[in-house]
Design a protein around this motif. Structure first.
Motif, PDB file in Angstrom:
ATOM      1  N   LYS A 152     -10.848   1.190  22.519  1.00 39.74           N
ATOM      2  CA  LYS A 152     -10.497   2.489  21.935  1.00 39.74           C
ATOM      3  C   LYS A 152      -9.114   2.377  21.320  1.00 39.74           C
ATOM      4  O   LYS A 152      -8.119   2.850  21.870  1.00 39.74           O
ATOM      5  CB  LYS A 152     -10.497   3.571  23.028  1.00 39.74           C
ATOM      6  CG  LYS A 152     -11.802   4.374  23.092  1.00 39.74           C
ATOM      7  CD  LYS A 152     -11.586   5.718  23.754  1.00 39.74           C
ATOM      8  CE  LYS A 152     -12.863   6.496  23.997  1.00 39.74           C
ATOM      9  NZ  LYS A 152     -13.789   6.603  22.909  1.00 39.74           N
ATOM     10  N   ALA A 159     -11.714   4.914  12.713  1.00 40.74           N
ATOM     11  CA  ALA A 159     -11.726   6.042  13.662  1.00 40.74           C
ATOM     12  C   ALA A 159     -12.868   5.935  14.673  1.00 40.74           C
ATOM     13  O   ALA A 159     -13.466   6.940  15.068  1.00 40.74           O
ATOM     14  CB  ALA A 159     -11.777   7.387  12.922  1.00 40.74           C
ATOM     15  N   TYR A 161     -12.571   5.326  17.695  1.00 38.39           N
ATOM     16  CA  TYR A 161     -12.159   5.929  18.972  1.00 38.39           C
ATOM     17  C   TYR A 161     -12.795   7.303  19.164  1.00 38.39           C
ATOM     18  O   TYR A 161     -12.902   7.803  20.279  1.00 38.39           O
ATOM     19  CB  TYR A 161     -10.627   6.049  19.054  1.00 38.39           C
ATOM     20  CG  TYR A 161     -10.009   6.758  17.878  1.00 38.39           C
ATOM     21  CD1 TYR A 161     -10.039   8.145  17.766  1.00 38.39           C
ATOM     22  CD2 TYR A 161      -9.412   6.038  16.847  1.00 38.39           C
ATOM     23  CE1 TYR A 161      -9.508   8.794  16.659  1.00 38.39           C
ATOM     24  CE2 TYR A 161      -8.873   6.667  15.743  1.00 38.39           C
ATOM     25  CZ  TYR A 161      -8.930   8.050  15.646  1.00 38.39           C
ATOM     26  OH  TYR A 161      -8.420   8.692  14.553  1.00 38.39           O
ATOM     27  N   ALA A 162     -13.233   7.930  18.060  1.00 39.55           N
ATOM     28  CA  ALA A 162     -13.810   9.279  18.161  1.00 39.55           C
ATOM     29  C   ALA A 162     -15.330   9.230  18.352  1.00 39.55           C
ATOM     30  O   ALA A 162     -15.984  10.276  18.410  1.00 39.55           O
ATOM     31  CB  ALA A 162     -13.476  10.066  16.897  1.00 39.55           C
ATOM     32  N   ASP A 164     -18.643   8.550  20.493  1.00 34.86           N
ATOM     33  CA  ASP A 164     -19.088   8.460  21.881  1.00 34.86           C
ATOM     34  C   ASP A 164     -19.867   7.161  22.099  1.00 34.86           C
ATOM     35  O   ASP A 164     -20.687   6.783  21.257  1.00 34.86           O
ATOM     36  CB  ASP A 164     -20.003   9.663  22.166  1.00 34.86           C
ATOM     37  CG  ASP A 164     -20.241   9.823  23.652  1.00 34.86           C
ATOM     38  OD1 ASP A 164     -19.757  10.821  24.204  1.00 34.86           O
ATOM     39  OD2 ASP A 164     -20.895   8.937  24.252  1.00 34.86           O
ATOM     40  N   GLU A 293      -5.105  10.561  10.086  1.00 35.09           N
ATOM     41  CA  GLU A 293      -5.108  11.708  11.008  1.00 35.09           C
ATOM     42  C   GLU A 293      -4.049  12.752  10.646  1.00 35.09           C
ATOM     43  O   GLU A 293      -4.092  13.873  11.139  1.00 35.09           O
ATOM     44  CB  GLU A 293      -4.851  11.246  12.456  1.00 35.09           C
ATOM     45  CG  GLU A 293      -5.831  10.219  12.983  1.00 35.09           C
ATOM     46  CD  GLU A 293      -5.394   8.780  12.668  1.00 35.09           C
ATOM     47  OE1 GLU A 293      -4.387   8.595  11.955  1.00 35.09           O
ATOM     48  OE2 GLU A 293      -6.096   7.863  13.133  1.00 35.09           O
ATOM     49  N   ASN A 335     -16.587   9.885  11.122  1.00 27.61           N
ATOM     50  CA  ASN A 335     -16.303   9.844  12.563  1.00 27.61           C
ATOM     51  C   ASN A 335     -15.359  10.960  13.013  1.00 27.61           C
ATOM     52  O   ASN A 335     -15.417  11.406  14.152  1.00 27.61           O
ATOM     53  CB  ASN A 335     -15.748   8.465  12.957  1.00 27.61           C
ATOM     54  CG  ASN A 335     -16.815   7.387  12.796  1.00 27.61           C
ATOM     55  OD1 ASN A 335     -18.015   7.694  12.789  1.00 27.61           O
ATOM     56  ND2 ASN A 335     -16.408   6.144  12.648  1.00 27.61           N
ATOM     57  N   LEU A 336     -14.494  11.424  12.096  1.00 29.50           N
ATOM     58  CA  LEU A 336     -13.609  12.556  12.444  1.00 29.50           C
ATOM     59  C   LEU A 336     -14.177  13.879  11.924  1.00 29.50           C
ATOM     60  O   LEU A 336     -13.514  14.908  11.978  1.00 29.50           O
ATOM     61  CB  LEU A 336     -12.194  12.325  11.896  1.00 29.50           C
ATOM     62  CG  LEU A 336     -11.442  11.111  12.451  1.00 29.50           C
ATOM     63  CD1 LEU A 336     -10.010  11.064  11.914  1.00 29.50           C
ATOM     64  CD2 LEU A 336     -11.412  11.103  13.977  1.00 29.50           C
TER      65      LEU A 336
END
Ligand code: SF4
Ligand code: SF4
Length: 396
Positions: A152, A159, A161-162, A164, A293, A335-336
């Motif tokens: 992560k 991205a 890390y976002a 699941d 971000e 992803n975001l």
């Protein structure tokens, strides 16, 4: 770049590049990067004569595969007709700068006599390939089979890390359709990359590798998997990689995450045991922060065209019938859940006219109706080098 500006000026540039082509290149640097370029172009479906130039006296006078390694002095003694484009293929920026100075001191100007490998592969060879060999060429494109990852990273450029860890991957049929669409229009690709997230999490990985290897391997220079080194591939994946001659590019995050040292040692030993080629990254270095971000330029379209033109990212992505110019723009937006630039792609299904190879070439060189991607508004682009960040810093 805006497509409407891409008329006579482009044709003149393309004619100039094609006119210089003698079917021959001199790769400056007989190291890892130079040899990768040699292997890529050796697979190209028309013969390209290649020699190396190197400053290392120990290499000069030897051969790599079929290519002689000569000194710059020997190159300079050649008649104009026996010369060819010099391509500097060296990883370290300071070494490239030193070679550029060396070439300039010999009266060889940038973009007249020599290019960097990035320039050659992304700007020059796509033109040569179409204008001299009638073949559409893309230097590098990726297919993101899964955006799940075992790490992560706080600043993952996709991205991930976002995402699941239990979320769905690209369905196998969609992966097949993506590569079929891509190769229906692209005659040859320098490097075809299976990427993620962590692609070794993809359950059907061996099937995808076998499918691409059996149907399209002749249209690919280097066939690679980019992995973070946390997973040992199954024997099935290894068998598929061996048959399709897949190379692993292993990121080395062991400085940020010391426990990875053991996984990297295990993975490299395992790949060596099965004779699979790999390149292990260096543990040092830094990442650059694209700022997805927090950047919001609120820029005019004219300003965004400049941001896009200065960026020149080489990272294309295929996804179904869609060909994205910038894999980061697509993945971060998805992803975001930004829902920005959802129409910023080339539709392979609509590339049907007689001039489709030229349309593809222009897209690949960065020409489009709008001249930028909507996500450029949320990105540092080329300025990201001014925002260095630690490699692979973890969120948890
Ligand atoms: S290992 Fe790679 S894909 Fe995974 S989170 Fe880090 S940068 Fe992203
Ligand atoms: S400036 Fe645009 S094209 Fe370049 S990396 Fe950012 S989003 Fe992608």
């Amino acid at each position: 770049m805006v497509l409407s500006k891409c008329g006579e000026e482009f044709e003149l540039y393309a004619a100039k590049i094609a006119g210089k082509w003698k079917g021959r290149i001199f790769i400056f640097g007989a190291g890892i990067r130079g040899k990768e370029l040699y292997r890529e172009l050796s697979a190209y479906p028309a013969q390209i004569e290649m020699k190396f130039i190197d400053n290392d006296a120990g290499k000069i006078g030897t051969v790599y595969e079929d290519a002689e390694i000569i000194s710059l002095a020997e190159y300079l003694q050649l008649n104009e007709a026996d010369r060819g484009i010099i391509v500097i293929a060296i990883a370290q920026a300071d070494a490239v700068a030193a070679v550029e100075e060396q070439l300039a001191n010999c009266g060889l100007q940038h973009r007249e006599y020599y290019f960097t490998d990035t320039e050659f592969q992304n700007e020059v060879f796509p033109i040569i390939s179409l204008y001299c060999y009638d073949k559409s060429y893309v230097s590098l494109a990726q297919i993101s089979l899964t955006e799940r990852c075992t790490l992560k990273c706080k600043k993952c450029a996709h991205a991930c890390y976002a995402v699941d860890i239990a979320s769905d991957d690209m369905p196998l049929e969609e992966a097949y359709r993506s590569v079929d669409c891509f190769f229906s229009k692209v005659d040859f690709i320098g490097e075809f990359v299976l990427i993620g997230g962590e692609p070794l999490l993809y359950k059907e990985l061996s099937k995808v590798i076998t499918y691409i290897g059996d149907k399209y391997r002749k249209q690919i220079g280097l066939f690679t998997i980019t992995t973070n080194g946390t997973i040992i591939p199954s024997e099935e994946v290894i068998r598929a990689c061996s048959k399709a001659n897949v190379m692993f590019r292993i990121s080395n995050y062991s400085k940020a995450i010391p426990r990875l040292k053991i996984s990297l040692d295990r993975l490299t030993a395992y790949l060596s045991k099965y004779g699979i080629l790999y390149v292990l990254g260096k543990p040092d270095g830094e990442w650059k922060d694209y700022g997805f971000e927090y950047v919001n330029r609120k820029a005019s379209s004219g300003e965004l065209i400049t941001v896009f033109d200065q960026c020149k990212t080489p990272c294309r992505e295929m996804r179904g019938n869609r060909f994205y110019f910038c894999v980061m723009a697509r993945t971060v937006s998805d992803n975001l859940r930004y829902h920005v630039g959802e129409d910023d792609y080339l539709d392979f299904d609509k590339l049907n006219g007689t001039e489709y190879k030229k349309e593809l070439l222009k897209f690949n060189l960065g020409y489009s109706e709008k001249g930028y991607l909507d996500m450029c508004n949320f990105c540092h682009g080329a300025e990201s080098i001014n925002y260095p960040i630690p490699v692979a810093e973890q969120l948890i």
